[in-house]
Design a protein around this motif. Structure first.
Motif, PDB file in Angstrom:
ATOM      1  N   LEU A 128       0.824  -1.212   0.000  1.00  8.23           N
ATOM      2  CA  LEU A 128       0.000   0.000   0.000  1.00  8.23           C
ATOM      3  C   LEU A 128       0.860   1.265   0.000  1.00  8.23           C
ATOM      4  O   LEU A 128       0.592   2.221  -0.740  1.00  8.23           O
ATOM      5  N   LYS A 172       2.522   1.747  -3.447  1.00  5.90           N
ATOM      6  CA  LYS A 172       1.548   2.154  -4.456  1.00  5.90           C
ATOM      7  C   LYS A 172       1.066   3.586  -4.236  1.00  5.90           C
ATOM      8  O   LYS A 172       0.772   4.299  -5.194  1.00  5.90           O
ATOM      9  N   LEU A 173       0.986   4.017  -2.983  1.00  7.78           N
ATOM     10  CA  LEU A 173       0.585   5.392  -2.690  1.00  7.78           C
ATOM     11  C   LEU A 173       1.626   6.385  -3.203  1.00  7.78           C
ATOM     12  O   LEU A 173       1.291   7.462  -3.699  1.00  7.78           O
ATOM     13  N   GLU A 174       2.903   6.032  -3.080  1.00  8.63           N
ATOM     14  CA  GLU A 174       3.959   6.934  -3.544  1.00  8.63           C
ATOM     15  C   GLU A 174       4.104   6.898  -5.058  1.00  8.63           C
ATOM     16  O   GLU A 174       4.377   7.923  -5.684  1.00  8.63           O
ATOM     17  N   ASP A 175       3.945   5.730  -5.638  1.00 11.98           N
ATOM     18  CA  ASP A 175       4.107   5.583  -7.091  1.00 11.98           C
ATOM     19  C   ASP A 175       3.042   4.620  -7.624  1.00 11.98           C
ATOM     20  O   ASP A 175       3.302   3.442  -7.797  1.00 11.98           O
ATOM     21  N   PRO A 176       1.823   5.123  -7.879  1.00  6.79           N
ATOM     22  CA  PRO A 176       0.707   4.259  -8.309  1.00  6.79           C
ATOM     23  C   PRO A 176       0.967   3.522  -9.627  1.00  6.79           C
ATOM     24  O   PRO A 176       0.417   2.443  -9.843  1.00  6.79           O
ATOM     25  N   LYS A 177       1.803   4.072 -10.484  1.00  4.84           N
ATOM     26  CA  LYS A 177       2.029   3.466 -11.799  1.00  4.84           C
ATOM     27  C   LYS A 177       2.928   2.238 -11.732  1.00  4.84           C
ATOM     28  O   LYS A 177       2.776   1.299 -12.499  1.00  4.84           O
ATOM     29  N   SER A 185       4.863  -1.205 -10.151  1.00  2.00           N
ATOM     30  CA  SER A 185       4.485  -2.394  -9.392  1.00  2.00           C
ATOM     31  C   SER A 185       5.117  -2.347  -8.000  1.00  2.00           C
ATOM     32  O   SER A 185       6.203  -1.800  -7.817  1.00  2.00           O
ATOM     33  N   ALA A 186       4.418  -2.897  -7.022  1.00  2.00           N
ATOM     34  CA  ALA A 186       4.959  -2.923  -5.658  1.00  2.00           C
ATOM     35  C   ALA A 186       6.092  -3.932  -5.536  1.00  2.00           C
ATOM     36  O   ALA A 186       6.977  -3.783  -4.694  1.00  2.00           O
ATOM     37  N   SER A 222      10.519   3.470 -11.252  1.00  2.00           N
ATOM     38  CA  SER A 222      10.179   2.424 -12.211  1.00  2.00           C
ATOM     39  C   SER A 222      11.246   2.190 -13.279  1.00  2.00           C
ATOM     40  O   SER A 222      11.436   1.066 -13.736  1.00  2.00           O
TER      41      SER A 222
END
Length: 216
Positions: free
Chosen positions: A46, A49-54, A56-57, A81
């Motif tokens: 979470l 993904k909050l810092e970089d939604p685009k 993959s975790a 990424s």
């Protein structure tokens, strides 16, 4: 049977027993660890993904394991990424000698990435590798293909056993040591490996994680 042949047979039998027991410990600990750490995994996913939604975790790299066989090593993504593309611009700033790349203030690392690297949480998905059998809890760190391309035949001796999440190099100085020192420590581990020795390395690893001095 000659004395030398008898000793060789004993050493061979001891190695077989060690390998079987080691795999049992690896599988059991990895399975229990993944179950216990599941809530933490969800939290880290979470945050990433909050810092970089685009992006993959999770992140995987092709690494070289036992007998120079490639495999996918899993980690939580701690970099931007396009980190691999940006690496070419940073190679001349490498802070460790030999066939490795380390940079303390790597600009590719995200804010969440700095935290999970400092605490080594980014390494936890490697428990999946341990479960699958292409990694062990303890063993030489698996190198990248581009690193192995620069290896000498002597350096490749560290690839004769299953790679590990932690090892003698990590608990003996890690980034403060040169590539040559890392190789020597890995070969020393291979020559003297035993269950008691593995447990000591795991214990030392936990002690170091509490301080997290050089986890970059």
């Amino acid at each position: 049977m000659k004395v030398s042949e008898h000793r060789a047979l004993l050493n061979y039998n001891n190695l077989i027993v060690y390998t079987i027991v080691k795999r049992m410990i690896d599988f059991t600990c990895a399975l229990i660890g993944l179950i216990i750490l599941l809530p933490l995994f969800v939290l880290i996913v979470l945050l990433i993904k909050l810092e970089d939604p685009k992006g993959s975790a999770f992140f995987y790299q092709t690494r070289i394991g036992k007998d120079e066989k490639p495999f996918k090593m899993y980690k939580f993504r701690s970099m931007v990424s396009n980190a691999e593309e940006k690496l070419k611009e940073l190679l001349d700033q490498n802070e460790i000698q030999g066939a490795m790349f380390k940079m303390k203030d790597d600009p590719r690392i995200t804010r969440v990435g700095k935290f999970i690297r400092k605490t080594s949480i980014d390494e936890l998905p490697q428990l999946v590798n341990v479960l699958k059998g292409n990694m062990s809890l303890v063993g030489p760190r698996p190198p990248l293909p581009r690193e192995v391309a620069e290896y000498s035949e002597y350096d490749k001796l560290r690839l004769t056993v299953t790679s590990g999440c932690t090892g003698l190099w990590q608990v003996s100085g890690r980034n403060e040591l040169s590539f040559e020192q890392m190789v020597e420590l890995d070969i020393q581990y291979i020559q003297k490996r035993c269950i008691i020795g593995d447990l000591k390395i795991i214990f030392k690893t936990f002690k170091l994680l509490l301080g997290a001095k050089d986890a970059f």
